[in-house]
Design an enzyme around this catalytic site. Structure first.
Site, PDB file in Angstrom:
ATOM      1  N   TYR A  67       0.841  -1.208   0.000  1.00 41.74           N
ATOM      2  CA  TYR A  67       0.000   0.000   0.000  1.00 41.74           C
ATOM      3  C   TYR A  67       0.878   1.260   0.000  1.00 41.74           C
ATOM      4  CZ  TYR A  67      -4.500   2.332   0.521  1.00 41.74           C
ATOM      5  OH  TYR A  67      -5.618   3.090   0.314  1.00 41.74           O
TER       6      TYR A  67
ATOM      7  N   LYS B 221      -3.071   8.354   2.909  1.00 41.66           N
ATOM      8  CA  LYS B 221      -4.298   8.155   3.715  1.00 41.66           C
ATOM      9  C   LYS B 221      -4.099   8.684   5.138  1.00 41.66           C
ATOM     10  CE  LYS B 221      -6.972   6.188   0.629  1.00 41.66           C
ATOM     11  NZ  LYS B 221      -7.917   7.061  -0.105  1.00 41.66           N
TER      12      LYS B 221
END
Ligand code: NAD
Length: 268
Positions: free
Chosen positions: A159, A166
Site C-alpha cells: 500500500y 491516507k
C-alpha cells in the site's frame, strides 16, 4: 425506511470512474434516499461513462474536475452556487498513486511521485472542503465524507505511499472537522475493506488482501461497494448529526486484528 431521508438535499459526488467505483455505490444510495446529485469526472476520457451513469439517476449536472487543477475546482463550486445556490453534501472519493509505487518498496518512492500521491489523495479533500464551506454555510451546515483504508494507520504490504497519503487524509479530516464544525459542517471518513475497483487493481497483491479478509476477518467475508454506499448514506444523513471527525470501518471487522492472518484463520 430510509426512503426520503435525504429528500431536498443536494450532493456533489466526486470519484466516479465506472460502475464499480465506490463513489457510484454511494451515489446510488444517496439517490435512493431522495438526494439530488451532481457529479465530477477526472477528464475527457471518463466523461461519457460518468454522464451515462449520472443520467440513469436523473442527473445532468456533470462537471470536469481534475483535483490537481484549481481552475477546475473553482469552476465546479461556482457552477453549484449558480445551479443550486448552496450545497448540503460532498463525497470525496478520489485517490491516485503511480503503479510502480504500489509494487516496489516504499523506501524507494521518488519525490515527484510522493508529492503527486499526497496532492491527489489528501490535499484534494482540503481543496474541495474550502470551496464547499461557503456553500454549505449558506444552508446552515453540511456533511463531507471521504474514503480511507487501514493502510493509512498500519503497514499493509504494497500500500506504500498510498498509506502515507491516507494518514495525511485522515489527519486533514480531523482538522477540517474541528474548524468547520463551527458552521455545522461535519467531516468524516469511511475506512473500507478491499473492493475490486479500477484503483484497487493497481495495488500489487490485491487478491491476497481479499483472501486474508475472507479467511481471517471476524465475519470471514469480503465487503461490497453497496456496503460502503449504505454506511455513506448514514454518515451523510441527519441520523449521524452529532458524528464528526470520525473514521468508521466497513471491513468485516478486519481492523480489529493485530495481524498474523494465518494464525487468525487457523484459530477457528
Ligand atoms: P476508482 O478507481 O473507481 O475511483 C478512484 C477515482 O479517483 C476515479 O474516479 C479517478 O478518476 C479519481 N481520480 C484519480 N486521480 C484524480 C485526479 N487527479 N482528479 C480527479 N479525480 C481523480 O476506485 P475506488 O476504489 O472506488 O476509489 C475511491 C476511493 O476509495 C479512493 O480514495 C480509494 O483510496 C478509496 N478506497 C478504496 C478501497 C478499495 O479497495 N477499492 C478501499 C478503501 C478505500
Amino acid at each position: 425506511m430510509l426512503d426520503g431521508l435525504l429528500k431536498g438535499k443536494q450532493a456533489l459526488v466526486t470519484g466516479v470512474a465506472n460502475k464499480r467505483s465506490i463513489a457510484w455505490a454511494i451515489a446510488q444510495a444517496l439517490h435512493r434516499a431522495g438526494a439530488q446529485l451532481a457529479f465530477t469526472y477526472q477528464g475527457p476520457r471518463l466523461e461519457g461513462t460518468v454522464r451515462e451513469l449520472a443520467a440513469s439517476l436523473g442527473s445532468d449536472l456533470v462537471l470536469e474536475c481534475d483535483a490537481t487543477r484549481d481552475d477546475d475546482l473553482d469552476r465546479v463550486f461556482q457552477r453549484l452556487q449558480v445551479a443550486w445556490d448552496g450545497l448540503d453534501l460532498l463525497v470525496h472519493s478520489v485517490a491516485f498513486a503511480a503503479r510502480e509505487d504500489l509494487e516496489g518498496r516504499f523506501t524507494d518512492t521518488g519525490r515527484a511521485n510522493f508529492l503527486m500521491a499526497l496532492e491527489i489523495s489528501a490535499y484534494s479533500l482540503v481543496a474541495m472542503a474550502q470551496r464547499a464551506e461557503p456553500l454549505m454555510a449558506a444552508r446552515g451546515g453540511g456533511s463531507i465524507l471521504t474514503m480511507t483504508y487501514l493502510g493509512g494507520e498500519r503497514v499493509v504490504p504494497h500500500y506504500n505511499v498510498m498509506g502515507v497519503a491516507k494518514a495525511a487524509l485522515e489527519s486533514s479530516l480531523r482538522y477540517l472537522a474541528f474548524e468547520l464544525g463551527q458552521k455545522n459542517i461535519r467531516v468524516n471518513a469511511i475506512s473500507a475493506g478491499p473492493v475490486r475497483t479500477l484503483a484497487a487493481r493497481s495495488i500489487a497483491g490485491f487478491t491476497v488482501m481479499e483472501d486474508h479478509v475472507e479467511r481471517a476477518s471476524p465475519l470471514r467475508r469480503n465487503i461490497e461497494a453497496a456496503d460502503v454506499g449504505e454506511l455513506a448514506l448514514f454518515l451523510l444523513s441527519p441520523l449521524a448529526r452529532n458524528i464528526t471527525a470520525d473514521i468508521v470501518y466497513v471491513d468485516s471487522g478486519m481492523h480489529a486484528l493485530a495481524g498474523f492472518p494465518e494464525q487468525a484463520a487457523v484459530a477457528r
